[in-house]
Design an enzyme around this catalytic site. Structure first.
Site, mmCIF file in Angstrom:
data_model
loop_
_atom_site.group_PDB
_atom_site.id
_atom_site.type_symbol
_atom_site.label_atom_id
_atom_site.label_comp_id
_atom_site.label_asym_id
_atom_site.label_seq_id
_atom_site.Cartn_x
_atom_site.Cartn_y
_atom_site.Cartn_z
ATOM 1 N N ARG A 48 29.793 41.531 12.872
ATOM 2 C CA ARG A 48 29.474 42.959 12.830
ATOM 3 C C ARG A 48 29.192 43.449 11.410
ATOM 4 N NH1 ARG A 48 33.751 45.099 17.317
ATOM 5 N NH2 ARG A 48 32.356 44.885 19.079
ATOM 6 N N LYS A 234 35.816 40.902 36.914
ATOM 7 C CA LYS A 234 35.979 41.887 37.975
ATOM 8 C C LYS A 234 34.694 42.612 38.353
ATOM 9 C CE LYS A 234 40.776 42.974 37.147
ATOM 10 N NZ LYS A 234 41.704 43.939 36.581
ATOM 11 N N GLY A 390 30.247 41.674 25.480
ATOM 12 C CA GLY A 390 31.557 41.031 25.450
ATOM 13 C C GLY A 390 31.530 39.526 25.434
ATOM 14 N N GLY A 413 30.782 47.650 25.122
ATOM 15 C CA GLY A 413 30.723 48.790 26.034
ATOM 16 C C GLY A 413 29.440 49.595 25.885
HETATM 17 P P1 AMP Z 1 34.771 40.449 31.693
HETATM 18 O O1 AMP Z 1 35.534 41.025 30.555
HETATM 19 O O2 AMP Z 1 34.934 41.181 32.988
HETATM 20 O O3 AMP Z 1 33.349 40.164 31.341
HETATM 21 O O4 AMP Z 1 35.462 39.060 31.999
HETATM 22 C C1 AMP Z 1 35.455 37.972 31.120
HETATM 23 C C2 AMP Z 1 36.519 37.052 31.554
HETATM 24 O O5 AMP Z 1 36.272 36.604 32.862
HETATM 25 C C3 AMP Z 1 36.635 35.803 30.706
HETATM 26 O O6 AMP Z 1 37.820 35.869 29.959
HETATM 27 C C4 AMP Z 1 36.690 34.676 31.721
HETATM 28 O O7 AMP Z 1 37.722 33.760 31.474
HETATM 29 C C5 AMP Z 1 36.964 35.403 33.019
HETATM 30 N N1 AMP Z 1 36.507 34.642 34.193
HETATM 31 C C6 AMP Z 1 35.305 34.113 34.422
HETATM 32 N N2 AMP Z 1 35.297 33.416 35.569
HETATM 33 C C7 AMP Z 1 36.547 33.507 36.094
HETATM 34 C C8 AMP Z 1 37.171 32.989 37.251
HETATM 35 N N3 AMP Z 1 36.501 32.240 38.115
HETATM 36 N N4 AMP Z 1 38.472 33.290 37.464
HETATM 37 C C9 AMP Z 1 39.150 34.040 36.582
HETATM 38 N N5 AMP Z 1 38.613 34.574 35.463
HETATM 39 C C10 AMP Z 1 37.324 34.293 35.219
#
Ligand code: AMP
Length: 432
Positions: A48, A234, A390, A413
């Site tokens: 950054r 999620k 992210g 974000g």
């Molecule tokens: P996000 O912040 O929602 O983009 O999520 C990123 C996170 O999702 C990373 O830390 C990954 O480890 C996690 N992730 C990706 N695939 C899976 C999975 N199959 N089960 C659990 N966590 C996951």
């Protein structure tokens, strides 16, 4: 709509620093130096800071003087752990000049140091978020605060926010915003401050320019086929983006932890994989919407499953809807890798947000690597690829493929909100 976009591009391009001569000007530049620090306050990733250097150098080399301001972390008040003094040496090193430091951003010492700046000199102000006024959110409000008191505190902090913006503005003759990472926040230094400069003296920095151009390419200058890969953990955090992308993309690859909410909604067995049971209906409705809009939704067909959430767990590959009870899907399987890569490599516009597996564990990073490599290959063949929001940035860096994609965004974000189709306050404040 198109007229609105044209107006935006026209207006926007007039607001870049390229055509502004900073000679004799004092520029206050909002940057996003919110870098990660280790326990000894050493910077672990300076991306950054490096990203804002071209803007800062342009101002100095024009013969302007520089007042740099940023936040760092989430302090709850004045707190040495979040002091920008920790990053001062790296800023000096990258900028190649001595940078003075004000151990506050609003008190007289800051004003005096800003006033003393000569052309070609630079000053770094202390963390803006030492003051609640920066964010415009009262830190005194808690669950015991009465509604009347809450209103009173909110009014007070909003007024303090205006004062803070005015105070910062008083140090300078021109305002430059190069902090895309906070462009989705209407804070004193990212948006309100712009009210205290006339049209010709509030500008976007190079980084902001590049970020907005990247979003433009993805949302409005699409070469087809357009494929978005949405991973991460999620669905709930990605709903608005997925909805907006459904009006734009040809292929939407849904992967990562989100897979299992969709798989369960479709009647599959997902064992103890991550799932949002309250989003099953939403998943079904997104699938239906995609069908209505003619978007090809691509889900995993096989998973690399584990008997524990650990890098050293037992693993095997199974079809995605046939996961045994005590197992969980932590990465995509080889069949899915092939399918995803095939689609990605045929694409002309690509957006990647979120890893397709738990890439932090070496044994579950292969799927994300395959996606990153396919994006790099497609880019080699002329596709435009944007990576951002992210963890996919951490992925592409980990796999050392950042140089083979078109653009890696610095905004988490902010990028996501821009892709959701929202107007970002930091951008609106300058373009009017
Ligand atoms: P996000 O912040 O929602 O983009 O999520 C990123 C996170 O999702 C990373 O830390 C990954 O480890 C996690 N992730 C990706 N695939 C899976 C999975 N199959 N089960 C659990 N966590 C996951």
């Amino acid at each position: 709509m198109q007229r609105k976009i044209d107006k935006f591009i026209h207006h926007y391009s007039m607001k870049s620093i390229d055509t502004f001569n900073f000679k004799g000007q004092k520029a206050i530049v909002r940057v996003d130096f919110n870098v990660p620090l280790d326990e000894r306050f050493k910077i672990t990733d300076d991306t950054r800071i490096r990203a804002a250097i071209p803007t800062l150098k342009k101002i100095l080399s024009d013969g302007g003087s520089l007042i740099i301001c940023s936040h760092l972390g989430r302090p709850k008040g004045i707190d040495g752990r979040f002091s920008l003094i920790h990053i001062l040496p790296r800023v000096e090193e990258l900028l190649g000049v001595h940078v003075n430091f004000a151990n506050d951003c609003l008190r007289q010492t800051a004003a005096d140091k800003a006033a003393a700046l000569q052309p070609g000199q630079a000053l770094l102000l202390e963390n803006l978020r030492f003051y609640e006024a920066e964010e415009g959110k009262s830190r005194k409000i808690n669950e015991n605060t009465t509604p009347e008191e809450k209103e009173r505190l909110k009014t007070l902090v909003k007024s303090a926010q205006k004062d803070m913006a005015k105070r910062l503005a008083s140090y300078a003759t021109v305002y430059v915003n190069d902090a895309f990472g906070t462009a989705h926040r209407a804070h004193a230094s990212t948006a309100i401050i712009a009210n205290y400069f006339d049209e010709d003296h509030k500008l976007f920095g190079y980084l902001m320019n590049a970020e907005v151009e990247a979003v433009e390419k993805i949302l409005n200058q699409i070469s087809r086929p357009f494929t978005a890969i949405m991973g991460g953990s999620k669905v709930s955090s990605k709903i608005d983006i997925i909805e907006n992308l459904l009006t734009k993309v040809d292929n939407l690859i849904i992967a990562g932890g989100m897979t299992y909410t969709f798989t369960k909604a479709l009647g599959g067995k997902i064992g103890k994989s991550i799932v949002e049971d309250d989003k099953l209906e939403l998943a079904t409705s997104l699938l239906n919407k995609a069908k209505e809009k003619g978007v090809n939704i691509v889900l995993a067909v096989d998973s690399k499953i584990a008997d524990d959430f650990s890098n050293d767990a037992e693993t095997k590959f199974v079809p995605v809807g046939e996961i045994p009870d005590d197992w969980e899907g932590l990465d995509i399987g080889p069949e899915t890798e092939k399918i995803f890569a095939g689609i990605i490599e045929q694409s002309k516009t690509i957006l990647w947000n979120g890893p397709v597996g738990v890439f932090e564990f070496e044994n579950f990073s292969h799927g994300s690597f395959a996606v990153a490599e396919a994006i790099a290959n497609a880019t080699d063949k002329g596709a435009y690829s944007l990576i951002g929001g992210g963890d996919s940035v951490a992925c592409i860096n980990k796999f050392k493929l950042a140089d083979r994609v078109s653009y890696v965004s610095t905004g988490g974000g902010a990028l996501l909100e821009a892709i959701e189709g929202k107007e970002l306050p930091g951008i609106k404040a300058i373009k009017g």
